[in-house]
Design an enzyme around this catalytic site. Structure first.
Site, PDB file in Angstrom:
ATOM      1  N   LYS A 161       0.862  -1.186   0.000  1.00 10.72           N
ATOM      2  CA  LYS A 161       0.000   0.000   0.000  1.00 10.72           C
ATOM      3  C   LYS A 161       0.895   1.231   0.000  1.00 10.72           C
ATOM      4  O   LYS A 161       1.481   1.592   1.016  1.00 10.72           O
ATOM      5  CB  LYS A 161      -0.900   0.040   1.233  1.00 10.72           C
ATOM      6  CG  LYS A 161      -1.997   1.099   1.068  1.00 10.72           C
ATOM      7  CD  LYS A 161      -2.437   1.762   2.338  1.00 10.72           C
ATOM      8  CE  LYS A 161      -1.554   2.880   2.783  1.00 10.72           C
ATOM      9  NZ  LYS A 161      -1.555   4.082   1.919  1.00 10.72           N
ATOM     10  N   GLU A 184      10.231   1.475  10.047  1.00  5.39           N
ATOM     11  CA  GLU A 184      11.255   2.464   9.696  1.00  5.39           C
ATOM     12  C   GLU A 184      10.594   3.822   9.855  1.00  5.39           C
ATOM     13  O   GLU A 184       9.796   4.226   9.015  1.00  5.39           O
ATOM     14  CB  GLU A 184      11.720   2.280   8.242  1.00  5.39           C
ATOM     15  CG  GLU A 184      12.400   0.965   7.958  1.00  5.39           C
ATOM     16  CD  GLU A 184      13.785   0.884   8.577  1.00  5.39           C
ATOM     17  OE1 GLU A 184      14.389   1.929   8.853  1.00  5.39           O
ATOM     18  OE2 GLU A 184      14.235  -0.250   8.805  1.00  5.39           O
ATOM     19  N   CYS A 196      14.049  11.133   5.648  1.00  7.77           N
ATOM     20  CA  CYS A 196      14.029  10.674   7.042  1.00  7.77           C
ATOM     21  C   CYS A 196      15.378  10.861   7.720  1.00  7.77           C
ATOM     22  O   CYS A 196      15.457  11.104   8.914  1.00  7.77           O
ATOM     23  CB  CYS A 196      13.600   9.219   7.118  1.00  7.77           C
ATOM     24  SG  CYS A 196      14.536   8.168   6.015  1.00  7.77           S
ATOM     25  N   GLU A 211      10.460  16.147  14.380  1.00  2.00           N
ATOM     26  CA  GLU A 211      10.799  16.053  12.963  1.00  2.00           C
ATOM     27  C   GLU A 211       9.938  17.036  12.170  1.00  2.00           C
ATOM     28  O   GLU A 211       8.709  16.995  12.265  1.00  2.00           O
ATOM     29  CB  GLU A 211      10.540  14.620  12.491  1.00  2.00           C
ATOM     30  CG  GLU A 211      10.996  14.362  11.086  1.00  2.00           C
ATOM     31  CD  GLU A 211      10.649  12.954  10.619  1.00  2.00           C
ATOM     32  OE1 GLU A 211       9.526  12.495  10.870  1.00  2.00           O
ATOM     33  OE2 GLU A 211      11.529  12.312  10.011  1.00  2.00           O
TER      34      GLU A 211
HETATM   35  P1  NAD Z   1       2.810   8.599   7.302  1.00  2.00           P
HETATM   36  O1  NAD Z   1       3.063   7.881   8.552  1.00  2.00           O
HETATM   37  O2  NAD Z   1       1.787   9.660   7.266  1.00  2.00           O
HETATM   38  O3  NAD Z   1       2.357   7.572   6.156  1.00  2.00           O
HETATM   39  C1  NAD Z   1       3.160   6.470   5.784  1.00  2.00           C
HETATM   40  C2  NAD Z   1       2.270   5.400   5.208  1.00  2.00           C
HETATM   41  O4  NAD Z   1       1.450   4.887   6.249  1.00  2.00           O
HETATM   42  C3  NAD Z   1       1.319   5.871   4.129  1.00  2.00           C
HETATM   43  O5  NAD Z   1       1.174   4.868   3.161  1.00  2.00           O
HETATM   44  C4  NAD Z   1       0.022   6.069   4.889  1.00  2.00           C
HETATM   45  O6  NAD Z   1      -1.112   5.964   4.090  1.00  2.00           O
HETATM   46  C5  NAD Z   1       0.095   4.929   5.871  1.00  2.00           C
HETATM   47  N1  NAD Z   1      -0.682   5.092   7.099  1.00  2.00           N
HETATM   48  C6  NAD Z   1      -1.081   6.221   7.704  1.00  2.00           C
HETATM   49  N2  NAD Z   1      -1.770   5.936   8.818  1.00  2.00           N
HETATM   50  C7  NAD Z   1      -1.804   4.590   8.922  1.00  2.00           C
HETATM   51  C8  NAD Z   1      -2.366   3.680   9.869  1.00  2.00           C
HETATM   52  N3  NAD Z   1      -3.057   4.100  10.927  1.00  2.00           N
HETATM   53  N4  NAD Z   1      -2.193   2.373   9.665  1.00  2.00           N
HETATM   54  C9  NAD Z   1      -1.482   1.917   8.603  1.00  2.00           C
HETATM   55  N5  NAD Z   1      -0.947   2.722   7.676  1.00  2.00           N
HETATM   56  C10 NAD Z   1      -1.102   4.047   7.840  1.00  2.00           C
HETATM   57  O7  NAD Z   1       4.218   9.090   6.797  1.00  2.00           O
HETATM   58  P2  NAD Z   1       4.507  10.015   5.541  1.00  2.00           P
HETATM   59  O8  NAD Z   1       4.069  11.387   5.936  1.00  2.00           O
HETATM   60  O9  NAD Z   1       3.962   9.391   4.307  1.00  2.00           O
HETATM   61  O10 NAD Z   1       6.096   9.924   5.437  1.00  2.00           O
HETATM   62  C11 NAD Z   1       6.927  10.721   6.158  1.00  2.00           C
HETATM   63  C12 NAD Z   1       7.484   9.977   7.335  1.00  2.00           C
HETATM   64  O11 NAD Z   1       8.143   8.784   6.912  1.00  2.00           O
HETATM   65  C13 NAD Z   1       8.516  10.764   8.067  1.00  2.00           C
HETATM   66  O12 NAD Z   1       8.327  10.668   9.456  1.00  2.00           O
HETATM   67  C14 NAD Z   1       9.826  10.088   7.687  1.00  2.00           C
HETATM   68  O13 NAD Z   1      10.854  10.279   8.592  1.00  2.00           O
HETATM   69  C15 NAD Z   1       9.409   8.686   7.542  1.00  2.00           C
HETATM   70  N6  NAD Z   1      10.347   7.930   6.695  1.00  2.00           N
HETATM   71  C16 NAD Z   1      11.238   7.077   7.299  1.00  2.00           C
HETATM   72  C17 NAD Z   1      12.164   6.391   6.528  1.00  2.00           C
HETATM   73  C18 NAD Z   1      13.172   5.457   7.170  1.00  2.00           C
HETATM   74  O14 NAD Z   1      13.853   4.730   6.455  1.00  2.00           O
HETATM   75  N7  NAD Z   1      13.306   5.435   8.486  1.00  2.00           N
HETATM   76  C19 NAD Z   1      12.182   6.565   5.154  1.00  2.00           C
HETATM   77  C20 NAD Z   1      11.268   7.436   4.577  1.00  2.00           C
HETATM   78  C21 NAD Z   1      10.354   8.112   5.373  1.00  2.00           C
END
Ligand code: NAD
Length: 500
Positions: free
Chosen positions: A177, A252, A291, A394
Site C-alpha cells: 500500500k 522504519e 528521514c 521532525e
Molecule cells: P505517514 O506515517 O503519514 O504515512 C506512511 C504510510 O502509512 C502511508 O502509506 C500512509 O497511508 C500509511 N498510514 C497512515 N496511517 C496509517 C495507519 N493508521 N495504519 C497503517 N498505515 C497508515 O508518513 P509520511 O508522511 O507518508 O512519510 C513521512 C514519514 O516517513 C517521516 O516521518 C519520515 O521520517 C518517515 N520515513 C522514514 C524512513 C526510514 O527509512 N526510516 C524513510 C522514509 C520516510
C-alpha cells in the site's frame, strides 16, 4: 488498464470495489496529475486473501531460489529500461528533481540486484554441532508468509523496492500500500513485476488511504508480517493494530538527525568548503523531506559565525522550481499540509528565540514556481537550543537548525539528545576523535566526513523511536524469513521421564 484501475489483486488490475477514486496532485502547481482507485478495507481483504492463497498453495514459496533471483534480475533490467519514465513519474508525483528521480531508480535497481545475489549465496541455513553421532540438527530459513508493505510519500519507489525485493527473494507473497499522496511509481513498479512474470497473487497492490487500507492490513489476521515506513504517529498505530494477531512488525520511522562539525574539519579552505557544501546537502536535498536529513547542525562554537554565514549565503542561492525543469535544485514540498507544517515550525522557532539567517518564507512565485505550488525557501535557524520544538520534533521540510558546543562530550550529548536515532554524521580531521564519537552516537547509521550515502549491502534502520528492525543488507533479508530448527534423532529410544 484505465487510469483509475490501480488496484492489482490476484493478477487483475481493477478499480476500488466501492468505485471510489482519488486525484493525485502535482505539488508544483496543485493541479491534477492522475486519478487512482481509492481502495477500502474490502479491497485490502481481497488482496490479503489472494496473497494468502498464493503463499499457501501457489508455486512461489517453493520456487527454487535461483529462479526467484532470476526474476528479480529481470525486474532490475526493466527498471533500467524504464529509467527515464520512472524518474519523471517520481519527480512529478513527489516534487523532487528529475536527477533525484534517476538516482532513486538506480538505487532501487541496485537493491533488486543485491537481494538476487544475496539470496542465492546466503540461504541462511547451518548445521549445528550437537556432539552426538545420533543427532542431525540443522537451522533453516523459510519465508514468513504474507507480508503487508506500507510506504511513505518521500521515496515511494525506493521504499517499495527496499521491501519488495527482499520479500520476494525470501519467497513471500505481499500486499503493498503506497502513500495515497504519491502512488504512481509503485503502480508502475507493479506493472514491471507482472511483466517480469511474477505469478498471480504473489504481488498485490492496493492504492488508498492509511486508514482504512493500511490499518486493515496491519490488523489483518491472515497477514504474517507488516513492514511499515512512515511517521512515528502512524508507526505506533501500526504496531498496536498488529499486536492482537502477534504478527512480525518492522518499522522504519522518522529521525532528528545531527550533523556534528568540529572546527578541525575546517582547518583548510577545502575542508571548510566541503563541510559547508555537505551540510547544505544534508539538510536541503528533496527540500528536507528525507528521514535521514541532517536537519540539526551541531557546530563547534568558534567556527559557528563563519560557517553559518556561508551556509546561509549558499542556502539563499538554491534554485527552487518545478522538479522536472532543467537547472532546478530543489522542488516544492509534497503537499499543502507539509507546507503549512513547515511554516508552523519556523514560526514556533522564531517565537522561542531562534534567529533567522535565511529563508523563513514561501519564495516569490515566478518562472517554474507557480503561486499555487507548495514551495518553501531553504531556511537556516541560528541560536537554537534543546528545549525548542524545532530541535525535538521532525519537521520534514527545508529547515536547518544550528546548535553549538565547546567540548566533545557536549557534542555527543547534543547529538544523542533525541528520542529518535536514525542517522548522524561527524566531521573532524582527527581520526581517533572520529572513531570515538562514531562509537558513542546512538544512531543506526553514522557517517564520518560524509552525509547521506547508504549501501544495499549495509543495514539501514534506527535506534530508539526511529524504528524496529533493519532494511537492506543481510539483516534486511532476514526480516522476511522465519528461522526453523530441525532436530533429527537417528536412534530414537524412550526417555523414561515418566515411570509409565
Ligand atoms: P505517514 O506515517 O503519514 O504515512 C506512511 C504510510 O502509512 C502511508 O502509506 C500512509 O497511508 C500509511 N498510514 C497512515 N496511517 C496509517 C495507519 N493508521 N495504519 C497503517 N498505515 C497508515 O508518513 P509520511 O508522511 O507518508 O512519510 C513521512 C514519514 O516517513 C517521516 O516521518 C519520515 O521520517 C518517515 N520515513 C522514514 C524512513 C526510514 O527509512 N526510516 C524513510 C522514509 C520516510
Amino acid at each position: 488498464m484505465s487510469e483509475a484501475e490501480t488496484i492489482h489483486v490476484d493478477g487483475v488490475w481493477r478499480g476500488a470495489a466501492s468505485g471510489a477514486r482519488r486525484e493525485v496532485l502535482d505539488p508544483a502547481d496543485a493541479g491534477t496529475l492522475a486519478v487512482v482507485a481509492e481502495g477500502g478495507a474490502d479491497d485490502a481483504d481481497a488482496a490479503v486473501a489472494a496473497a494468502r492463497r498464493a503463499f499457501d498453495s501457489g508455486p512461489w514459496p517453493r520456487t527454487p531460489v535461483g529462479e526467484r533471483a532470476a526474476l528479480l534480475r529481470v525486474v532490475a533490467d526493466l527498471l533500467q529500461r524504464d529509467r527515464e519514465t520512472l524518474a519523471l513519474v517520481e519527480s512529478r508525483d513527489t516534487g523532487k528533481t528529475l536527477e533525484e528521480g534517476r538516482v532513486d531508480v538506480d538505487d532501487v535497481t541496485d537493491a533488486f540486484q543485491y537481494f538476487a545475489g544475496l539470496v542465492v549465496e546466503d540461504d541462511g541455513g547451518r548445521v549445528v554441532d550437537t556432539g552426538s553421532a545420533d543427532v542431525r540438527s540443522t537451522v533453516v530459513h523459510e519465508p514468513v508468509g504474507v507480508c503487508a508493505l506500507i510506504t511513505p510519500w518521500n521515496y515511494p519507489l525506493l521504499q517499495a523496492g527496499w521491501k519488495i525485493a527482499p520479500a520476494l527473494a525470501a519467497g513471500n507473497t505481499f500486499v503493498i500500500k503506497p502513500s495515497e499522496i504519491t502512488p504512481l511509481s509503485t503502480v508502475h513498479l507493479m506493472r514491471l513485476l507482472v511483466e517480469a512474470g511474477l505469478p498471480a497473487g504473489v504481488g498485490n497492490l492496493v492504492t488508498g488511504a492509511g486508514e482504512p487500507v493500511g490499518a486493515r492490513l496491519a490488523a489483518h489476521p491472515a497477514v504474517d508480517l507488516v513492514s511499515f515506513t512512515g511517521g512515528l504517529a502512524s508507526g505506533t498505530k501500526v504496531m498496536a493494530a498488529a499486536a492482537p494477531s502477534v504478527k512480525k512488525v518492522a518499522l522504519e520511522l522518522g529521525g532528528k538527525n545531527p550533523n556534528v562539525v568540529f572546527a578541525d574539519a575546517c582547518a583548510t579552505e577545502e575542508g571548510f568548503d566541503t563541510a559547508v557544501d555537505q551540510a547544505l546537502n544534508a539538510a536541503f536535498i528533496h527540500s528536507g523531506q528525507v528521514c535521514s536529513a541532517g536537519s540539526r547542525l551541531i557546530i563547534e562554537e568558534p567556527l559557528r559565525e563563519r560557517f553559518v554565514a556561508e551556509l546561509a549565503r549558499r542556502a539563499d542561492r538554491i534554485r527552487l522550481g518545478r522538479g522536472t525543469e532543467p537547472g532546478v535544485e530543489c522542488g516544492p514540498l509534497v503537499s499543502a499540509q507539509q507546507l503549512a507544517r513547515t511554516e508552523a515550525y519556523v514560526a514556533s522557532a522564531l517565537a522561542e528565540g531562534a534567529s533567522l539567517r535565511s529563508g523563513g518564507a514561501r519564495p516569490a512565485p515566478g518562472g517554474t514556481r507557480p503561486a499555487t505550488g507548495y514551495f518553501y525557501a531553504p531556511t537556516v535557524l541560528d541560536c537554537c537550543h534543546r528545549q525548542m520544538r524545532v530541535i525535538r520534533e521532525e519537521i520534514f521540510g527545508p529547515v536547518l537548525t544550528v546548535e553549538t558546543f565547546r567540548t566533545e562530550d557536549e557534542a555527543v550529548a547534543l547529538a544523542n539528545d533525541t528520542e529518535y536515532g536514525l542517522a548522524g554524521a561527524v566531521w573532524t580531521g582527527d581520526a581517533s576523535r572520529a572513531r570515538r564519537v562514531a562509537g558513542r552516537l546512538r544512531h543506526g547509521t553514522v557517517w564520518i566526513n560524509d552525509y547521506h550515502p547508504y549501501l544495499p549491502q549495509a543495514e539501514w534502520g534506527g535506534f530508539g523511536k526511529s524504528g524496529i528492525g533493519r532494511e537492506l543488507g543481510p539483516g534486511g533479508l532476514q526480516e522476511y524469513r522465519e528461522t526453523k530448527h530441525v532436530y533429527r534423532n537417528l536412534a530414537p529410544r524412550p526417555v523414561r521421564w515418566f515411570a509409565g
